[in-house]
Design a protein around this motif. Structure first.
Motif, PDB file in Angstrom:
ATOM      1  N   ASP A 184     -46.507   9.706  93.474  1.00 58.97           N
ATOM      2  CA  ASP A 184     -45.337   9.409  94.301  1.00 58.97           C
ATOM      3  C   ASP A 184     -44.098   9.176  93.437  1.00 58.97           C
ATOM      4  O   ASP A 184     -44.188   8.744  92.292  1.00 58.97           O
ATOM      5  CB  ASP A 184     -45.582   8.155  95.147  1.00 58.97           C
ATOM      6  CG  ASP A 184     -46.504   8.420  96.325  1.00 58.97           C
ATOM      7  OD1 ASP A 184     -46.820   9.597  96.583  1.00 58.97           O
ATOM      8  OD2 ASP A 184     -46.917   7.440  96.979  1.00 58.97           O
ATOM      9  N   VAL A 185     -42.929   9.416  94.017  1.00 57.65           N
ATOM     10  CA  VAL A 185     -41.675   9.139  93.333  1.00 57.65           C
ATOM     11  C   VAL A 185     -41.395   7.639  93.386  1.00 57.65           C
ATOM     12  O   VAL A 185     -41.672   6.970  94.384  1.00 57.65           O
ATOM     13  CB  VAL A 185     -40.506   9.919  93.968  1.00 57.65           C
ATOM     14  CG1 VAL A 185     -40.306   9.552  95.419  1.00 57.65           C
ATOM     15  CG2 VAL A 185     -39.217   9.679  93.188  1.00 57.65           C
ATOM     16  N   ILE A 186     -40.891   7.094  92.268  1.00 57.69           N
ATOM     17  CA  ILE A 186     -40.496   5.690  92.200  1.00 57.69           C
ATOM     18  C   ILE A 186     -39.132   5.607  91.525  1.00 57.69           C
ATOM     19  O   ILE A 186     -38.711   6.540  90.840  1.00 57.69           O
ATOM     20  CB  ILE A 186     -41.515   4.832  91.417  1.00 57.69           C
ATOM     21  CG1 ILE A 186     -41.756   5.429  90.019  1.00 57.69           C
ATOM     22  CG2 ILE A 186     -42.813   4.670  92.196  1.00 57.69           C
ATOM     23  CD1 ILE A 186     -42.644   4.567  89.122  1.00 57.69           C
ATOM     24  N   LYS A 187     -38.466   4.489  91.719  1.00 56.81           N
ATOM     25  CA  LYS A 187     -37.192   4.221  91.059  1.00 56.81           C
ATOM     26  C   LYS A 187     -37.388   2.979  90.196  1.00 56.81           C
ATOM     27  O   LYS A 187     -37.874   1.950  90.678  1.00 56.81           O
ATOM     28  CB  LYS A 187     -36.105   3.976  92.098  1.00 56.81           C
ATOM     29  CG  LYS A 187     -34.720   3.675  91.526  1.00 56.81           C
ATOM     30  CD  LYS A 187     -33.695   3.683  92.663  1.00 56.81           C
ATOM     31  CE  LYS A 187     -32.285   3.345  92.178  1.00 56.81           C
ATOM     32  NZ  LYS A 187     -32.094   1.892  92.039  1.00 56.81           N
ATOM     33  N   VAL A 188     -37.018   3.072  88.908  1.00 55.73           N
ATOM     34  CA  VAL A 188     -37.203   1.962  87.976  1.00 55.73           C
ATOM     35  C   VAL A 188     -35.831   1.458  87.550  1.00 55.73           C
ATOM     36  O   VAL A 188     -35.033   2.201  86.988  1.00 55.73           O
ATOM     37  CB  VAL A 188     -38.012   2.392  86.742  1.00 55.73           C
ATOM     38  CG1 VAL A 188     -38.265   1.189  85.828  1.00 55.73           C
ATOM     39  CG2 VAL A 188     -39.335   3.029  87.161  1.00 55.73           C
ATOM     40  N   GLY A 189     -35.546   0.191  87.818  1.00 56.27           N
ATOM     41  CA  GLY A 189     -34.249  -0.360  87.462  1.00 56.27           C
ATOM     42  C   GLY A 189     -33.142   0.241  88.309  1.00 56.27           C
ATOM     43  O   GLY A 189     -33.343   0.609  89.467  1.00 56.27           O
ATOM     44  N   SER A 190     -31.964   0.401  87.695  1.00 54.73           N
ATOM     45  CA  SER A 190     -30.795   0.834  88.459  1.00 54.73           C
ATOM     46  C   SER A 190     -30.610   2.337  88.525  1.00 54.73           C
ATOM     47  O   SER A 190     -29.820   2.824  89.326  1.00 54.73           O
ATOM     48  CB  SER A 190     -29.538   0.214  87.837  1.00 54.73           C
ATOM     49  OG  SER A 190     -29.388   0.647  86.491  1.00 54.73           O
ATOM     50  N   SER A 191     -31.324   3.094  87.667  1.00 52.93           N
ATOM     51  CA  SER A 191     -30.989   4.513  87.622  1.00 52.93           C
ATOM     52  C   SER A 191     -32.148   5.480  87.501  1.00 52.93           C
ATOM     53  O   SER A 191     -32.040   6.621  87.939  1.00 52.93           O
ATOM     54  CB  SER A 191     -30.032   4.778  86.450  1.00 52.93           C
ATOM     55  OG  SER A 191     -30.656   4.439  85.226  1.00 52.93           O
ATOM     56  N   SER A 192     -33.269   5.106  86.898  1.00 52.59           N
ATOM     57  CA  SER A 192     -34.296   6.083  86.556  1.00 52.59           C
ATOM     58  C   SER A 192     -35.218   6.408  87.724  1.00 52.59           C
ATOM     59  O   SER A 192     -35.798   5.512  88.337  1.00 52.59           O
ATOM     60  CB  SER A 192     -35.134   5.577  85.374  1.00 52.59           C
ATOM     61  OG  SER A 192     -34.341   5.480  84.222  1.00 52.59           O
ATOM     62  N   LEU A 193     -35.362   7.691  88.009  1.00 52.69           N
ATOM     63  CA  LEU A 193     -36.272   8.179  89.030  1.00 52.69           C
ATOM     64  C   LEU A 193     -37.436   8.863  88.334  1.00 52.69           C
ATOM     65  O   LEU A 193     -37.244   9.817  87.580  1.00 52.69           O
ATOM     66  CB  LEU A 193     -35.548   9.154  89.951  1.00 52.69           C
ATOM     67  CG  LEU A 193     -34.389   8.542  90.730  1.00 52.69           C
ATOM     68  CD1 LEU A 193     -33.594   9.623  91.448  1.00 52.69           C
ATOM     69  CD2 LEU A 193     -34.878   7.518  91.734  1.00 52.69           C
ATOM     70  N   CYS A 194     -38.642   8.374  88.555  1.00 53.32           N
ATOM     71  CA  CYS A 194     -39.813   8.845  87.831  1.00 53.32           C
ATOM     72  C   CYS A 194     -40.997   8.989  88.775  1.00 53.32           C
ATOM     73  O   CYS A 194     -40.860   8.883  89.994  1.00 53.32           O
ATOM     74  CB  CYS A 194     -40.140   7.883  86.684  1.00 53.32           C
ATOM     75  SG  CYS A 194     -38.906   7.911  85.345  1.00 53.32           S
ATOM     76  N   THR A 195     -42.150   9.225  88.203  1.00 56.17           N
ATOM     77  CA  THR A 195     -43.378   9.451  88.961  1.00 56.17           C
ATOM     78  C   THR A 195     -44.371   8.319  88.705  1.00 56.17           C
ATOM     79  O   THR A 195     -44.494   7.851  87.571  1.00 56.17           O
ATOM     80  CB  THR A 195     -44.017  10.793  88.553  1.00 56.17           C
ATOM     81  OG1 THR A 195     -43.095  11.857  88.801  1.00 56.17           O
ATOM     82  CG2 THR A 195     -45.296  11.056  89.340  1.00 56.17           C
TER      83      THR A 195
END
Length: 304
Positions: free
Chosen positions: A35-46
């Motif tokens: 699934d897609v996740i967002k880490v902190g204020s900017s990073s979009l990762c898996t």
């Protein structure tokens, strides 16, 4: 195969930070591998993996370069961006290097967790890799299984022939074709350039603390592989997409110049048509956006 374990230092940090754990918003979506996740204020990762074997501290994994210690991790459900956990990159990860590019997500109590549809709930050790194996990758942005021939392993990193990736695939799921078990966390790509050729290969970090790597470690591994398997230098490649505008804290591709450290390391490369090693590019596939909805829409467009 083994169940996952967490390094002592990382486990201590997670335990110390788990004293006050907010509950997720009502109606949050179930989080599953890939699934897609967002880490902190900017990073979009898996989301690489979901580990529910430790009932008191359910956890997940993604790339270390996706965020910083203490960053909040988010998902999106019912039109809202929802906090689901706290991020802890490996204590041995160093920005600008490729070793130990994995991190732990400590999920908040009450977060709904699904399973691991790509790999199952176990880990595959590097010792199980064999020449001729195919390594597969699936990321939240690409949303499809892509496999390439195994190149080799250095320290805690695994490399395979270029299968391409998109921004948001950092933290993608990496496994051995035809075998259950997670092999590693998708870290990005490495490009070795010589006077006559350039090769881009995919890279994953096994979620264990390993010794640091140098540019020469990667250069030697990749060039030896292509000398043996593609001596003419004609290598089929798939373009690797990197962010045009990193924004925020998202890291960009970095160039590290390197030359063999001594005559011993130089000898295997002499007497070939490949020329002298010039540099290695260490790239990461991380997307930066003000809202998680943007990558969700991108994924929909890809599927459409």
């Amino acid at each position: 195969m083994r169940k996952f374990g967490v390094s002592a230092a990382l486990a201590a940090a997670v335990t110390a930070a788990a004293i006050q754990v907010p509950a997720p918003a009502a109606g949050a979506a179930t989080l599953s591998q890939g699934d897609v996740i967002k880490v902190g204020s900017s990073s979009l990762c898996t989301l690489t993996f979901v580990d529910t074997s430790r009932s008191r501290t359910p956890a997940g994994y993604t790339s270390a370069h996706c965020g910083k210690t203490g960053d909040t991790v988010y998902t999106r459900a019912n039109g809202a961006t929802i906090p689901v956990g706290t991020f802890y990159p490996s204590g041995k990860y160093k920005d600008g290097a490729t070793a130990n590019d994995w991190g732990l997500i400590r999920f908040y109590s009450g977060v709904a967790l699904g399973g691991n549809p790509y790999t199952g709930d176990t880990e595959v050790a590097a010792s199980e890799l064999r020449e001729g194996d195919r390594i597969c990758l699936a990321g939240a942005a690409t949303q499809e299984r892509r496999c390439g021939r195994y190149i080799g392993t250095v320290g805690g990193n695994v490399y395979w022939e270029n299968t391409g990736a998109q921004p948001g695939d950092s933290g993608g799921v990496v496994w051995i074709d035809g075998r259950p078990g997670l092999l590693g966390v998708f870290s990005g790509y490495s490009t070795v350039t010589t006077r006559t050729s350039e090769w881009t290969v995919m890279r994953a970090a096994m979620p264990v603390d390993s010794a640091p790597l140098t540019a020469n470690d990667e250069i030697q591994l990749i060039t030896r592989y292509y000398q043996e398997h593609h001596p003419t230098g004609h290598v089929a490649t798939v373009p690797v997409v990197v962010p045009r505008d990193g924004g925020g804290d998202a890291p960009q591709a970095r160039v590290v110049t390197a030359t063999p450290a001594d005559e011993t390391s130089r000898k295997p490369l002499e007497g070939t048509t490949l020329g002298v090693i010039l540099a290695i590019v260490l790239g990461v596939i991380v997307a930066a956006a003000p809202a998680l909805a943007q990558i969700v829409e991108t994924v929909r467009a890809i599927n459409g």
